[in-house]
Scaffold this active site. Structure first.
Site, PDB file in Angstrom:
ATOM      1  N   HIS A  74      24.406 -52.449 -17.150  1.00 55.93           N
ATOM      2  CA  HIS A  74      25.599 -52.248 -16.328  1.00 55.93           C
ATOM      3  C   HIS A  74      25.962 -53.599 -15.701  1.00 55.93           C
ATOM      4  O   HIS A  74      25.070 -54.388 -15.389  1.00 55.93           O
ATOM      5  CB  HIS A  74      25.320 -51.295 -15.157  1.00 55.93           C
ATOM      6  CG  HIS A  74      25.434 -49.833 -15.465  1.00 55.93           C
ATOM      7  ND1 HIS A  74      24.572 -48.899 -14.932  1.00 55.93           N
ATOM      8  CD2 HIS A  74      26.334 -49.135 -16.216  1.00 55.93           C
ATOM      9  CE1 HIS A  74      24.923 -47.689 -15.337  1.00 55.93           C
ATOM     10  NE2 HIS A  74      25.979 -47.801 -16.130  1.00 55.93           N
ATOM     11  N   CYS A  94      23.186 -49.709  -7.251  1.00 54.86           N
ATOM     12  CA  CYS A  94      23.290 -48.482  -8.038  1.00 54.86           C
ATOM     13  C   CYS A  94      23.375 -47.260  -7.130  1.00 54.86           C
ATOM     14  O   CYS A  94      24.007 -46.266  -7.478  1.00 54.86           O
ATOM     15  CB  CYS A  94      22.063 -48.299  -8.930  1.00 54.86           C
ATOM     16  SG  CYS A  94      21.849 -49.564 -10.162  1.00 54.86           S
ATOM     17  N   ASP A 137      19.377 -38.741 -12.368  1.00 51.83           N
ATOM     18  CA  ASP A 137      19.997 -40.055 -12.132  1.00 51.83           C
ATOM     19  C   ASP A 137      21.197 -39.977 -11.179  1.00 51.83           C
ATOM     20  O   ASP A 137      21.871 -40.979 -10.952  1.00 51.83           O
ATOM     21  CB  ASP A 137      20.485 -40.658 -13.460  1.00 51.83           C
ATOM     22  CG  ASP A 137      19.387 -41.440 -14.191  1.00 51.83           C
ATOM     23  OD1 ASP A 137      18.455 -41.929 -13.519  1.00 51.83           O
ATOM     24  OD2 ASP A 137      19.481 -41.575 -15.421  1.00 51.83           O
TER      25      ASP A 137
HETATM   26  N1  ARG Z   1      18.937 -44.459 -15.133  1.00 53.06           N
HETATM   27  C1  ARG Z   1      20.288 -44.780 -14.840  1.00 53.06           C
HETATM   28  C2  ARG Z   1      21.034 -45.097 -16.129  1.00 53.06           C
HETATM   29  O1  ARG Z   1      20.455 -45.716 -16.978  1.00 53.06           O
HETATM   30  C3  ARG Z   1      20.379 -45.919 -13.883  1.00 53.06           C
HETATM   31  C4  ARG Z   1      21.758 -46.201 -13.418  1.00 53.06           C
HETATM   32  C5  ARG Z   1      21.829 -47.347 -12.450  1.00 53.06           C
HETATM   33  N2  ARG Z   1      23.114 -47.482 -11.909  1.00 53.06           N
HETATM   34  C6  ARG Z   1      23.816 -48.615 -11.854  1.00 53.06           C
HETATM   35  N3  ARG Z   1      24.929 -48.629 -11.199  1.00 53.06           N
HETATM   36  N4  ARG Z   1      23.416 -49.692 -12.495  1.00 53.06           N
HETATM   37  O2  ARG Z   1      22.185 -44.761 -16.312  1.00 53.06           O
END
Ligand code: ARG
Length: 282
Positions: free
Chosen positions: A182, A276, A82
Site C-alpha cells: 500500500h 493503517c 483486518d
Molecule cells: N492485512 C491487511 C492487508 O493486507 C493490512 C492492511 C494495512 N493497511 C494499510 N493501510 N496499509 O490488507
C-alpha cells in the site's frame, strides 16, 4: 492539551512547524487476527496476542487525543480480522466520502460495512468506489493534490475515479516491492507540502516524480521501512510513527517535526501500523 505552538529544534532551524487538530476514524481490534495471508508480513502460523493488539491500539488512540485530535470509533465486525485497518475504509475530503472496494475476497465485506458507517455518519455526499480502491492505504492527500499508488491493490482506473469524484489532481505512483503493498507503507504525508518516503519501494519513474515534486522530502532507509516506520500520521508537527523507526525519528526531528513513537508490534503481524489504523476526515 493541544500542542498548537511549536518549537524550532535548534537556533539554526528556520522552519517553525505547526500542528493542526485533526479528526480521525479508528476501528477497535476486537476481532483482530491473522487467519489468512494477503501480504508478506502475514503468517497465520504465528500466534497473535489480541489483547496486546488492543492495548497498543488504545495507546495510539490516547496519544492522538492527548495531542488534541478527535477520534471516532467504528465497531469491528466478527469474521473481518483486518477491519482494524481503518485507513483502507475509504477517502473523505471536504464532506465528500468514497468507500473502498477491496482487492481480496477476504476483505471484500469491509467495503459495505464501512459504507454503512459512513452513511450513518451522514456525509453530505457518499459513493462506493466502483474500481478496486483501498482507501487511504493507497490515496494520500498532500495539500491540493492526491498521491495514489497502484501495483498491488488499487487500480489505475481507481485513480481516475478518485480524481473525478474529488475534483483534485491525482498523481499516480507505482509500487514494486510486495512488502510495501500500500502507498501508506512506503510514504507518509508530513504537512501540506512535504512527505517522507522509502524510494526503493517505487518504480524508477515514480521515484523521479517524487523527487521532482518533493525536493525536501525526508528519505527513509531500509531499517525504517522494515518496521513500517513510514506508516505514520502527522498533524503538521507531531508525527506518530513506529517507536522502532529510530533513524526516521531523528531525520524528522532534524527537519523540525516532533516524532511520537508508538509500539504497534502486534498489528505489524498483519502488515499494519499507525497509519493503517487511522482514516483522516479531511
Ligand atoms: N492485512 C491487511 C492487508 O493486507 C493490512 C492492511 C494495512 N493497511 C494499510 N493501510 N496499509 O490488507
Amino acid at each position: 492539551m493541544t500542542s498548537v505552538a511549536t518549537m524550532p529544534t535548534s537556533e539554526s532551524d528556520p522552519v517553525r512547524r505547526q500542528s493542526t487538530p485533526r479528526r480521525f476514524v479508528m476501528c477497535r481490534p476486537d476481532h483482530f487476527g491473522v487467519s489468512y495471508s494477503i501480504n508478506p508480513w502475514m503468517d497465520p502460523a504465528r500466534p497473535v496476542d489480541r489483547s496486546l493488539a488492543l492495548s497498543q491500539w488504545e495507546a495510539l488512540r490516547v496519544a492522538f487525543e492527548r495531542h488534541g485530535h478527535r477520534i471516532e470509533v467504528v465497531p469491528g465486525v466478527p469474521g473481518l480480522p483486518d477491519m482494524v485497518f481503518a485507513a483502507n475504509s475509504g477517502v473523505v475530503i471536504g464532506g465528500r466520502a468514497m468507500s473502498a472496494r477491496f482487492t481480496h475476497p477476504e476483505r471484500a465485506a469491509e467495503g459495505p460495512a464501512y459504507h454503512e458507517w459512513f452513511a450513518r455518519r451522514g456525509f453530505r455526499e457518499l459513493v462506493a468506489a466502483t474500481e478496486v480502491n483501498e482507501g487511504e492505504g493507497d490515496f494520500l492527500r498532500v495539500g491540493r493534490r492526491i498521491l495514489a499508488a497502484t501495483g498491488f491493490r488499487s487500480s489505475p482506473a481507481a485513480h481516475r475515479e478518485v480524481e473525478r469524484y474529488f475534483g483534485r489532481p491525482v498523481v499516480s505512483l507505482e509500487l514494486v516491492d510486495p512488502r510495501f503493498y500500500h502507498l501508506d507503507t512506503a510514504l507518509m504525508v508530513l504537512d501540506e507540502d512535504n512527505i517522507a518516503y522509502f524510494p526503493e519501494a517505487f518504480s524508477a519513474d515514480s521515484r523521479d516524480i517524487l523527487a521532482a515534486l518533493y525536493p525536501d522530502a525526508v528519505l527513509a532507509d531500509d531499517d525504517d521501512a522494515m518496521v513500517l516506520g513510514l506508516n505514520g500520521v502527522s498533524d503538521g508537527f507531531n508525527v506518530f510513527i513506529a517507536a522502532r523507526a529510530h533513524g526516521l525519528g531523528e531525520a524528522l526531528r532534524a527537519q523540525g517535526y516532533n516524532p511520537v513513537g508508538i509500539d504497534m508490534s502486534e498489528l505489524l503481524k498483519a502488515g499494519g501500523g499507525v497509519k493503517c489504523c487511522t482514516l483522516e476526515l479531511h
